[in-house]
Structures are given as C-alpha cells and as structure tokens.
Enzyme design. Structure first.
Site, short mmCIF file in Angstrom:
data_model
loop_
_atom_site.label_atom_id
_atom_site.label_comp_id
_atom_site.label_asym_id
_atom_site.label_seq_id
_atom_site.Cartn_x
_atom_site.Cartn_y
_atom_site.Cartn_z
N VAL A 118 17.35 81.88 34.72
CA VAL A 118 18.81 81.81 34.51
C VAL A 118 19.20 82.44 33.17
CG1 VAL A 118 20.77 80.24 34.21
CG2 VAL A 118 19.07 79.78 35.98
N LYS A 159 7.35 85.25 26.02
CA LYS A 159 8.23 85.59 27.15
C LYS A 159 9.61 86.02 26.63
CE LYS A 159 10.07 83.93 31.57
NZ LYS A 159 11.18 84.82 31.52
N TYR A 185 16.69 79.59 15.82
CA TYR A 185 17.93 78.82 15.70
C TYR A 185 18.80 79.24 14.51
CZ TYR A 185 16.60 76.01 19.65
OH TYR A 185 16.29 75.62 20.92
N ARG A 189 13.54 60.99 39.51
CA ARG A 189 14.77 61.61 39.05
C ARG A 189 15.14 61.13 37.64
NH1 ARG A 189 19.96 62.84 41.91
NH2 ARG A 189 21.35 61.54 40.70
N PRO A 221 18.38 69.86 35.46
CA PRO A 221 16.97 69.77 35.80
C PRO A 221 16.66 69.41 37.24
CG PRO A 221 17.63 68.05 34.28
CD PRO A 221 18.77 68.96 34.39
N ASP A 225 25.99 67.20 34.66
CA ASP A 225 27.06 66.45 34.00
C ASP A 225 26.48 65.46 32.99
OD1 ASP A 225 29.30 67.49 35.78
OD2 ASP A 225 27.91 66.69 37.26
N ASP A 260 29.47 76.22 42.34
CA ASP A 260 29.71 75.61 43.65
C ASP A 260 31.03 76.12 44.23
OD1 ASP A 260 28.04 72.62 42.92
OD2 ASP A 260 28.71 74.04 41.42
N SER A 293 32.49 78.91 43.61
CA SER A 293 32.33 80.31 44.02
C SER A 293 31.65 80.39 45.38
CB SER A 293 31.51 81.06 42.96
OG SER A 293 31.26 82.36 43.38
N ARG A 294 30.65 79.53 45.58
CA ARG A 294 29.97 79.49 46.88
C ARG A 294 30.96 79.06 47.96
NH1 ARG A 294 24.87 76.47 44.17
NH2 ARG A 294 23.52 78.29 43.91
N HIS A 310 28.49 68.13 39.64
CA HIS A 310 27.82 69.35 40.11
C HIS A 310 26.61 68.85 40.89
CE1 HIS A 310 25.74 73.10 40.31
NE2 HIS A 310 24.75 72.68 39.54
P1 NAD Z 1 12.98 78.30 34.14
O1 NAD Z 1 11.93 77.24 34.25
O2 NAD Z 1 12.73 79.65 34.68
O3 NAD Z 1 13.39 78.48 32.60
C1 NAD Z 1 13.52 77.43 31.69
C2 NAD Z 1 13.16 77.99 30.34
O4 NAD Z 1 13.42 76.97 29.38
C3 NAD Z 1 11.69 78.39 30.21
O5 NAD Z 1 11.60 79.73 29.79
C4 NAD Z 1 11.14 77.41 29.16
O6 NAD Z 1 10.15 77.99 28.33
C5 NAD Z 1 12.41 77.11 28.37
N1 NAD Z 1 12.34 75.88 27.59
C6 NAD Z 1 11.84 74.66 27.94
N2 NAD Z 1 11.96 73.81 26.92
C7 NAD Z 1 12.57 74.46 25.92
C8 NAD Z 1 12.98 74.11 24.61
N3 NAD Z 1 12.80 72.88 24.13
N4 NAD Z 1 13.58 75.05 23.85
C9 NAD Z 1 13.77 76.31 24.31
N5 NAD Z 1 13.39 76.70 25.54
C10 NAD Z 1 12.81 75.80 26.33
O7 NAD Z 1 14.29 77.67 34.80
P2 NAD Z 1 15.57 78.49 35.30
O8 NAD Z 1 15.42 78.81 36.73
O9 NAD Z 1 15.90 79.55 34.30
O10 NAD Z 1 16.69 77.35 35.21
C11 NAD Z 1 17.12 76.89 33.94
C12 NAD Z 1 18.02 75.69 34.13
O11 NAD Z 1 19.25 76.09 34.73
C13 NAD Z 1 17.40 74.64 35.08
O12 NAD Z 1 17.66 73.36 34.56
C14 NAD Z 1 18.17 74.88 36.38
O13 NAD Z 1 18.21 73.76 37.22
C15 NAD Z 1 19.53 75.21 35.81
N6 NAD Z 1 20.48 75.84 36.74
C16 NAD Z 1 21.77 75.41 36.64
C17 NAD Z 1 22.72 75.92 37.48
C18 NAD Z 1 24.14 75.40 37.36
O14 NAD Z 1 25.00 75.66 38.21
N7 NAD Z 1 24.46 74.69 36.30
C19 NAD Z 1 22.39 76.89 38.43
C20 NAD Z 1 21.07 77.34 38.48
C21 NAD Z 1 20.11 76.80 37.62
#
Ligand code: NAD
Length: 332
Positions: A33, A59, A84, A107, A140, A147, A172, A174-175, A199
């Site tokens: 993301v 990465k 930071y 959960r 997560p 939320d 959501d 948008s979907r 959400h």
């Molecule tokens: P991902 O596992 O590919 O990426 C998560 C990243 O966070 C990893 O690169 C990891 O190294 C990094 N990370 C973990 N702990 C960290 C920390 N303390 N400091 C800095 N970086 C840290 O996951 P993703 O697919 O990119 O998804 C990211 C989040 O977005 C997930 O929680 C996912 O559920 C959420 N998401 C939200 C929506 C929404 O509508 N809000 C939609 C899609 C995904």
C-alpha cells in the site's frame, strides 16, 4: 539577437516568489500500500517531496530507488528513503505500516499489537512535528479496525481531532459507486453514493442520498432492492476477494490516499467519508468512524451531519457500538 533585460525603472532586483511551493508527504510503511501510494502520488504530481520510511530499511531504499528511476517521465518531485527526522517539514504523514494476522492469532491480539506499533510510530512522528496532518491507513484485519487504529493514533498524538484521521470508508464508497454505476449504466464518477460508519462489516450504505444528478437512485427504473443489496455485500467482501486472488489490495487504496492528500495540500475543501473522532454527531461520542468530512490544508475542517433515515441511523449507532467495544478492549 540581443535579449533585452526588462529591469524596473529603479533598477531593483525583483524577487520572484518560488514557482512551486514545497509540499512534503512522508509515507510510513512501504509495503504494497505505502509504495503504491508513493508511486501514485509521484505519477499524479501531488507533492514535491515524497519520503519513505519503513523498519525494513533495505526494502524502503529499494522502493525509493525504483521510484527515482522513473522521475524523468513524470512531473518533477524528489523521492528518498528517509527517517523520522524528515517529518519535521512534512505537510502530511501517511501511515500504512503494520503487521498482518498470523495463524492462531485472535482479532484482539492483533489489534493490541498493531496499537503498540502505531503508538510507537506516532511518538516518533510527534518528536519532530506538531504541524503535519496524519492520515491513517493501517487496517490490520480485513474485518476491521482502521477506525480503532485512528482512535489510537489520535489519542497517542495529543493533536487536535481535525489533524489525525483515517481513510475510513473512502475506498469502500469508491467500490460501491463502481458497482452501482455498472448496474445503472453510468460512469463511476457520475454515481453519487457513499457508506458511513465502520470501515468493515458494519458499514452503512446511505441509500437515502445515493443519486444520479440529484435524483435518488430509487426513482430510476433500473433500481431494484436486490441489486443494491448485492452491490453492498460485494463492497463488503471486495477486499477479501481481491486478497484471495492476488494476496493484497493496493491500487484502489493508493488512488484514494493520493486523492485525499491532494485535497489536503491544495486546500480543496473536498468532501470524503473519512474516519475521525466524533464529538456528538448523531449523539455519538468518543469513537472514530466515517462521516462525510470537508478536507483542506489543516485536515478535517468540518464533519457533515446529513439527514439519515431511521434505518440508517440505527445501523450507524450499531456500527459505532462495535468500534467502541474494540477500542475499550485495547489498553491504551
Ligand atoms: P505490507 O505487509 O505489504 O506492508 C506493511 C509494511 O509496514 C511493511 O513494509 C513493514 O516492514 C512495515 N512496518 C511494520 N512495522 C513497522 C514499523 N513499526 N515502522 C515502520 N514500518 C513498519 O502490508 P500492505 O499490504 O502494504 O498493507 C498495509 C496496511 O494497509 C495493512 O494494515 C492493510 O490492511 C492496510 N490497508 C488499508 C486499506 C484501507 O482502506 N484503509 C486498504 C488496503 C490495505
């Protein structure tokens, strides 16, 4: 041919204002993301500086390099893997960092772990800024708690409510718009429809305001209750469906992030259904959930309290109850 210099009569040098204001977005978490959001913002020319931060430094650097290598094809911006301290001059910090669910993990356990991670990230951001708008994306679990994470981030930050909020039901909605638009034979951006609340599973479709050019969708001959129910259920299951097929969802959320960040940086006063702390709207307090929100440079400028019908109101209250229970179960 000699080029005539146009100097003012008193010969004083005119100090021209900078052509472009520097706008800085920091993305914390460069997984699917975060890196796709950075790519989208870069391609759309949303900000002049995009900085990536991740615990996985390798990465993070790789993602930054990959983006930089494409800079000659898009509007100019600067992209780097930072830390930071780069939040010092940030206008917006987008948080997409987090851990996914492990086998056997409940959960609540996962929510607690992620609350800790988010708390730590917020602490580091706050060390360098009290000005940046913080946009929460971390969610997560597919079945929740963006939320809850938004609530955690806000409380840990000590910042005003309007400055810390989550993408909420923007994706959501948008979907939902896309699916309804398919049924009504119009383009998705011509379909005005949105969801409020969590959400997640308890989100509420606001059918009483879903319209095409101001005409409620229920007035059209294409309208059918089952069709709307199907679109709603499909919306709720969409993330899970995409994750089953390709492992993660990131394009649509990246576009949503980029659009919200643009509204902030350009002080657009655009309305999105975003998750923020409620302060009495619909009689609800001390819970984060999505309502239509006016977004500009300072964050959420106003939360709109649209008129809901009894069923929508009752569902919104139920949704708030579900989120509140998870918030209470996490020790902040
Ligand atoms: P991902 O596992 O590919 O990426 C998560 C990243 O966070 C990893 O690169 C990891 O190294 C990094 N990370 C973990 N702990 C960290 C920390 N303390 N400091 C800095 N970086 C840290 O996951 P993703 O697919 O990119 O998804 C990211 C989040 O977005 C997930 O929680 C996912 O559920 C959420 N998401 C939200 C929506 C929404 O509508 N809000 C939609 C899609 C995904």
């Amino acid at each position: 041919m000699a080029v005539k210099k146009m100097l003012p009569k008193n010969n004083k040098k005119i100090l021209s204002p900078p052509l472009v204001e520097t706008t800085r977005v920091v993305v914390v978490g460069t997984g699917f993301v975060g890196s796709t959001a950075a790519y989208t913002m870069m391609v759309q020319g949303v900000a002049s500086e995009i900085i990536l931060i991740d615990v996985n430094k390798n990465k993070c650097e790789g993602e930054a390099m990959d983006l930089e290598h494409g800079l000659s094809f898009v509007k100019q911006s600067r992209v780097w893997a930072g830390d930071y301290s780069d939040c010092k001059d940030a206008d917006v910090v987008v948080i997409t960092a987090g851990l996914g669910q492990k086998p056997g993990q409940t959960r609540l356990e996962l929510a607690a772990i992620n609350a800790k991670i988010i708390g730590g990230i917020i602490e580091q951001i706050r060390h360098y800024t009290d000005k940046a708008v913080i946009l929460m994306v971390t969610n997560p679990l597919v079945t929740n708690p963006l939320d809850v994470m938004t609530y955690v981030a806000l409380k840990k930050s000590g910042l005003p409510n309007y400055q810390v909020f989550g993408t909420g039901t923007t994706l959501d909605s948008s979907r939902f718009r896309y699916l309804l638009a398919q049924e009504f034979g119009v383009a998705p951006d011509s379909m005005a429809a949105y969801l409020i609340g969590e959400h997640g599973d308890s989100e509420v479709p606001v059918i009483s305001h879903a319209n095409l050019m101001g005409e409620n969708i229920t007035s059209f001959k294409e309208y059918d209750q089952k069709l709307v129910d199907d679109a709603y259920n499909h919306t709720k299951n969409a993330a899970q469906e995409v994750i089953c097929k390709k492992g993660a969802t990131y394009y649509a959320i990246a576009l949503a992030i980029s659009r919200i960040v643009r509204a902030i940086l350009f002080d657009e006063d655009h309305v999105f259904p975003l998750s923020s702390l409620l302060t009495g709207q619909y009689g609800l307090n001390d819970v984060c959930l999505s309502l239509p929100s006016v977004v500009g440079r300072t964050g959420i400028k106003r939360v709109l309290e649209v008129k809901l019908n009894d069923e929508e109101l009752q569902k919104l209250r139920q949704s708030a109850k579900i989120i509140s229970e998870t918030i209470k179960s996490i020790k902040l």
